[in-house]
Motif scaffolding. Structure first.
Motif, PDB file in Angstrom:
ATOM      1  N   THR A  37       4.646  -6.114  -5.644  1.00 27.38           N
ATOM      2  CA  THR A  37       3.552  -6.983  -6.084  1.00 27.38           C
ATOM      3  C   THR A  37       3.042  -6.620  -7.472  1.00 27.38           C
ATOM      4  O   THR A  37       2.368  -7.427  -8.113  1.00 27.38           O
ATOM      5  N   GLY A  38       3.319  -5.385  -7.925  1.00 28.09           N
ATOM      6  CA  GLY A  38       2.777  -4.950  -9.206  1.00 28.09           C
ATOM      7  C   GLY A  38       1.360  -4.433  -9.099  1.00 28.09           C
ATOM      8  O   GLY A  38       0.783  -3.961 -10.096  1.00 28.09           O
ATOM      9  N   SER A  39       0.765  -4.462  -7.923  1.00 25.40           N
ATOM     10  CA  SER A  39      -0.608  -4.012  -7.713  1.00 25.40           C
ATOM     11  C   SER A  39      -0.613  -2.552  -7.264  1.00 25.40           C
ATOM     12  O   SER A  39       0.351  -2.059  -6.675  1.00 25.40           O
ATOM     13  N   THR A  40      -1.722  -1.887  -7.550  1.00 26.19           N
ATOM     14  CA  THR A  40      -1.907  -0.511  -7.066  1.00 26.19           C
ATOM     15  C   THR A  40      -2.925  -0.462  -5.927  1.00 26.19           C
ATOM     16  O   THR A  40      -3.299   0.622  -5.483  1.00 26.19           O
ATOM     17  N   SER A  41      -3.381  -1.605  -5.465  1.00 22.90           N
ATOM     18  CA  SER A  41      -4.332  -1.657  -4.352  1.00 22.90           C
ATOM     19  C   SER A  41      -3.560  -1.443  -3.045  1.00 22.90           C
ATOM     20  O   SER A  41      -2.695  -2.270  -2.686  1.00 22.90           O
ATOM     21  N   VAL A  42      -3.889  -0.369  -2.352  1.00 18.32           N
ATOM     22  CA  VAL A  42      -3.114  -0.002  -1.168  1.00 18.32           C
ATOM     23  C   VAL A  42      -3.331  -1.007  -0.044  1.00 18.32           C
ATOM     24  O   VAL A  42      -4.375  -1.680   0.028  1.00 18.32           O
ATOM     25  N   ALA A  52      -1.197  -9.412   4.564  1.00 11.59           N
ATOM     26  CA  ALA A  52      -0.153  -9.387   3.543  1.00 11.59           C
ATOM     27  C   ALA A  52       1.131 -10.015   4.063  1.00 11.59           C
ATOM     28  O   ALA A  52       1.808 -10.773   3.347  1.00 11.59           O
ATOM     29  N   LEU A  53       1.482  -9.736   5.304  1.00 10.13           N
ATOM     30  CA  LEU A  53       2.700 -10.302   5.879  1.00 10.13           C
ATOM     31  C   LEU A  53       2.606 -11.834   5.946  1.00 10.13           C
ATOM     32  O   LEU A  53       3.590 -12.538   5.655  1.00 10.13           O
ATOM     33  N   ARG A  54       1.454 -12.352   6.305  1.00 13.90           N
ATOM     34  CA  ARG A  54       1.289 -13.812   6.362  1.00 13.90           C
ATOM     35  C   ARG A  54       1.434 -14.407   4.959  1.00 13.90           C
ATOM     36  O   ARG A  54       2.053 -15.471   4.773  1.00 13.90           O
ATOM     37  N   GLY A  55       0.867 -13.735   3.993  1.00 12.79           N
ATOM     38  CA  GLY A  55       0.973 -14.241   2.620  1.00 12.79           C
ATOM     39  C   GLY A  55       2.412 -14.241   2.126  1.00 12.79           C
ATOM     40  O   GLY A  55       2.856 -15.201   1.474  1.00 12.79           O
ATOM     41  N   TRP A  56       3.187 -13.191   2.419  1.00 15.22           N
ATOM     42  CA  TRP A  56       4.593 -13.141   1.978  1.00 15.22           C
ATOM     43  C   TRP A  56       5.430 -14.184   2.727  1.00 15.22           C
ATOM     44  O   TRP A  56       6.326 -14.792   2.146  1.00 15.22           O
ATOM     45  N   GLN A  57       5.091 -14.409   3.999  1.00 14.32           N
ATOM     46  CA  GLN A  57       5.818 -15.441   4.745  1.00 14.32           C
ATOM     47  C   GLN A  57       5.564 -16.820   4.129  1.00 14.32           C
ATOM     48  O   GLN A  57       6.500 -17.614   3.957  1.00 14.32           O
ATOM     49  N   ASP A  58       4.319 -17.082   3.807  1.00 15.08           N
ATOM     50  CA  ASP A  58       3.997 -18.373   3.192  1.00 15.08           C
ATOM     51  C   ASP A  58       4.761 -18.544   1.878  1.00 15.08           C
ATOM     52  O   ASP A  58       5.305 -19.627   1.606  1.00 15.08           O
ATOM     53  N   VAL A 106      14.913  -3.723   5.571  1.00 14.45           N
ATOM     54  CA  VAL A 106      13.689  -3.080   6.065  1.00 14.45           C
ATOM     55  C   VAL A 106      12.684  -3.046   4.919  1.00 14.45           C
ATOM     56  O   VAL A 106      12.985  -2.547   3.829  1.00 14.45           O
ATOM     57  N   LEU A 107      11.493  -3.576   5.153  1.00 10.57           N
ATOM     58  CA  LEU A 107      10.444  -3.649   4.146  1.00 10.57           C
ATOM     59  C   LEU A 107       9.467  -2.478   4.317  1.00 10.57           C
ATOM     60  O   LEU A 107       8.873  -2.320   5.389  1.00 10.57           O
ATOM     61  N   LEU A 108       9.311  -1.671   3.274  1.00  7.27           N
ATOM     62  CA  LEU A 108       8.288  -0.619   3.253  1.00  7.27           C
ATOM     63  C   LEU A 108       7.058  -1.176   2.544  1.00  7.27           C
ATOM     64  O   LEU A 108       7.160  -1.647   1.390  1.00  7.27           O
ATOM     65  N   ILE A 109       5.928  -1.146   3.193  1.00  9.02           N
ATOM     66  CA  ILE A 109       4.715  -1.725   2.606  1.00  9.02           C
ATOM     67  C   ILE A 109       4.085  -0.682   1.691  1.00  9.02           C
ATOM     68  O   ILE A 109       3.182   0.086   2.062  1.00  9.02           O
ATOM     69  N   LEU A 110       4.601  -0.655   0.468  1.00  7.35           N
ATOM     70  CA  LEU A 110       4.162   0.266  -0.584  1.00  7.35           C
ATOM     71  C   LEU A 110       3.701  -0.529  -1.790  1.00  7.35           C
ATOM     72  O   LEU A 110       4.217  -1.625  -2.061  1.00  7.35           O
ATOM     73  N   VAL A 111       2.773   0.040  -2.547  1.00  8.54           N
ATOM     74  CA  VAL A 111       2.375  -0.566  -3.809  1.00  8.54           C
ATOM     75  C   VAL A 111       2.889   0.314  -4.945  1.00  8.54           C
ATOM     76  O   VAL A 111       3.449   1.398  -4.709  1.00  8.54           O
ATOM     77  N   THR A 112       2.704  -0.127  -6.153  1.00  9.15           N
ATOM     78  CA  THR A 112       3.259   0.558  -7.318  1.00  9.15           C
ATOM     79  C   THR A 112       2.805   2.009  -7.391  1.00  9.15           C
ATOM     80  O   THR A 112       1.605   2.304  -7.327  1.00  9.15           O
ATOM     81  N   GLY A 113       3.791   2.944  -7.486  1.00  3.45           N
ATOM     82  CA  GLY A 113       3.501   4.371  -7.622  1.00  3.45           C
ATOM     83  C   GLY A 113       3.162   5.083  -6.332  1.00  3.45           C
ATOM     84  O   GLY A 113       2.947   6.296  -6.333  1.00  3.45           O
ATOM     85  N   GLU A 114       3.106   4.370  -5.217  1.00  2.27           N
ATOM     86  CA  GLU A 114       2.706   4.990  -3.946  1.00  2.27           C
ATOM     87  C   GLU A 114       3.893   5.686  -3.294  1.00  2.27           C
ATOM     88  O   GLU A 114       4.992   5.139  -3.208  1.00  2.27           O
ATOM     89  N   GLN A 115       3.654   6.912  -2.813  1.00  2.00           N
ATOM     90  CA  GLN A 115       4.681   7.682  -2.124  1.00  2.00           C
ATOM     91  C   GLN A 115       4.713   7.307  -0.645  1.00  2.00           C
ATOM     92  O   GLN A 115       3.660   7.104  -0.024  1.00  2.00           O
ATOM     93  N   PRO A 116       5.886   7.212  -0.048  1.00  2.00           N
ATOM     94  CA  PRO A 116       5.951   6.958   1.395  1.00  2.00           C
ATOM     95  C   PRO A 116       5.325   8.119   2.168  1.00  2.00           C
ATOM     96  O   PRO A 116       5.572   9.287   1.858  1.00  2.00           O
ATOM     97  N   SER A 117       4.504   7.804   3.147  1.00  2.00           N
ATOM     98  CA  SER A 117       3.882   8.849   3.960  1.00  2.00           C
ATOM     99  C   SER A 117       4.895   9.409   4.953  1.00  2.00           C
ATOM    100  O   SER A 117       5.955   8.830   5.197  1.00  2.00           O
ATOM    101  N   ALA A 118       4.534  10.559   5.540  1.00  2.00           N
ATOM    102  CA  ALA A 118       5.389  11.153   6.566  1.00  2.00           C
ATOM    103  C   ALA A 118       5.537  10.212   7.756  1.00  2.00           C
ATOM    104  O   ALA A 118       6.615  10.096   8.346  1.00  2.00           O
ATOM    105  N   ALA A 119       4.458   9.504   8.103  1.00  2.00           N
ATOM    106  CA  ALA A 119       4.515   8.564   9.231  1.00  2.00           C
ATOM    107  C   ALA A 119       5.442   7.402   8.915  1.00  2.00           C
ATOM    108  O   ALA A 119       6.215   6.950   9.777  1.00  2.00           O
ATOM    109  N   MET A 120       5.368   6.890   7.686  1.00  2.00           N
ATOM    110  CA  MET A 120       6.261   5.798   7.293  1.00  2.00           C
ATOM    111  C   MET A 120       7.710   6.236   7.359  1.00  2.00           C
ATOM    112  O   MET A 120       8.581   5.507   7.878  1.00  2.00           O
ATOM    113  N   LYS A 121       8.005   7.431   6.857  1.00  2.00           N
ATOM    114  CA  LYS A 121       9.383   7.914   6.853  1.00  2.00           C
ATOM    115  C   LYS A 121       9.890   8.145   8.274  1.00  2.00           C
ATOM    116  O   LYS A 121      11.038   7.815   8.594  1.00  2.00           O
TER     117      LYS A 121
END
Length: 295
Positions: A37-42, A52-58, A106-121
């Motif tokens: 998205t180019g956003s840094t808002s988590v 967010a998922l509804r918006g991407w589906q639309d 597989v879609l990882l819900i990350l924003v710009t510069g965000e590191q994947p968490s241990a739970a996500m991994k």
């Protein structure tokens, strides 16, 4: 097994047709994506993820004209797995028909510069494991940038680095997630401990060896003393066993004891010849008158 939130959890729209299921024999692996998205808002809360998922589906259905949201499964930073198209349905996210037929998405819900968490991994590893159970030949895990025909920075540098480190590979442990600096620190620590242990072992062995040498030397001396004494005793016994009977143990002549009389024989009554005039020194002999010395 991963627990997947159903499509109803994010209030998904029904799909508009679709490409159908993946062919098991064609699948080579799974591709990792991010929204880009180019956003840094988590996007962390459950409500924010659903929105967010509804918006991407639309966007995918209404703007791009696709049958549904493009991905098969989404994983958020809390470790929740969201059902999108589902693991069996062909995705529309990888770039073209050929790539979509060969890879899942597989879609990882990350924003710009965000590191994947241990739970996500951890959850992503579970999703990949489930994917491999359905598609045994689909063992590859690739970033979208590695398979898309046209250039893309998807899924972002942090996710790409995690893929390269094997952090989304089933069986990977979070204990293995170390930066290069941490790896070097661990290497230095192991080397220092190894050297310290080697030095301690060397010192202990020297102490133990010194004690063994001293004990061995003492045992040798004791053995030699005991052996010498035993040899001397055996040598003495051998000498006295072959010595004349006229010698005593201390080397002086032995005095023969008189033989005991034989009770069955007559006693010997003879007497030895006695000299009535035993020899006397010349100066003590009595002088005779006829033998007076002349003047």
């Amino acid at each position: 097994m991963v627990e997947y939130l159903p499509r109803s959890a994010w209030n998904a729209r029904p799909p508009n047709g679709g490409p159908g299921n993946l062919t098991v024999s064609r699948v080579e692996g799974a591709v990792i994506h991010w929204p880009g998205t180019g956003s840094t808002s988590v996007i962390h809360s459950k409500a924010a993820v659903a929105s967010a998922l509804r918006g991407w589906q639309d966007y995918h259905m209404d703007t791009r004209g696709w049958s549904d949201i493009a991905y098969q499964v989404a994983v958020d930073q809390a470790g929740r797995a969201w059902t999108l198209r589902g693991l069996r349905t062909q995705s529309g996210a990888n770039g073209d028909t050929d790539v979509n037929e060969r890879y899942g998405a597989v879609l990882l819900i990350l924003v710009t510069g965000e590191q994947p968490s241990a739970a996500m991994k951890a959850t992503t590893r579970g999703v990949i494991a489930d994917f491999r159970r359905i598609y045994p030949r689909g063992t590859a895990i690739r970033p979208h940038s590695a398979v898309r025909p046209e250039p893309t920075d998807c899924p972002g540098d942090p996710a790409r680095a995690a893929i390269a480190r094997g952090e989304f590979t089933p069986g990977h442990s979070e204990d293995d997630d170390m930066t290069p600096a941490q790896m070097q620190e661990l290497k230095n620590f192991i080397e220092a401990r190894t050297q310290a242990y080697a030095l301690w072992t060397h010192r202990q062995l020297r102490k133990d060896l010194s004690a063994v040498v001293k004990a061995y030397a003492l045992d040798i001396k004791n053995y030699e003393r005991q052996t010498d004494a035993a040899d001397a005793a055996r040598a003495a016994a051998a000498v006295w066993a072959t010595a004349p009977r006229s010698l005593q143990v201390d080397g002086t002549p032995a005095v023969d004891e008189p033989a005991a009389p034989d009770p069955n024989a007559d006693p010997d009554l003879s007497l030895p010849d006695l000299d009535p005039f035993p020899d006397t020194p010349a100066e003590e002999a009595p002088a005779s008158n006829g033998d007076q010395p002349t003047a």
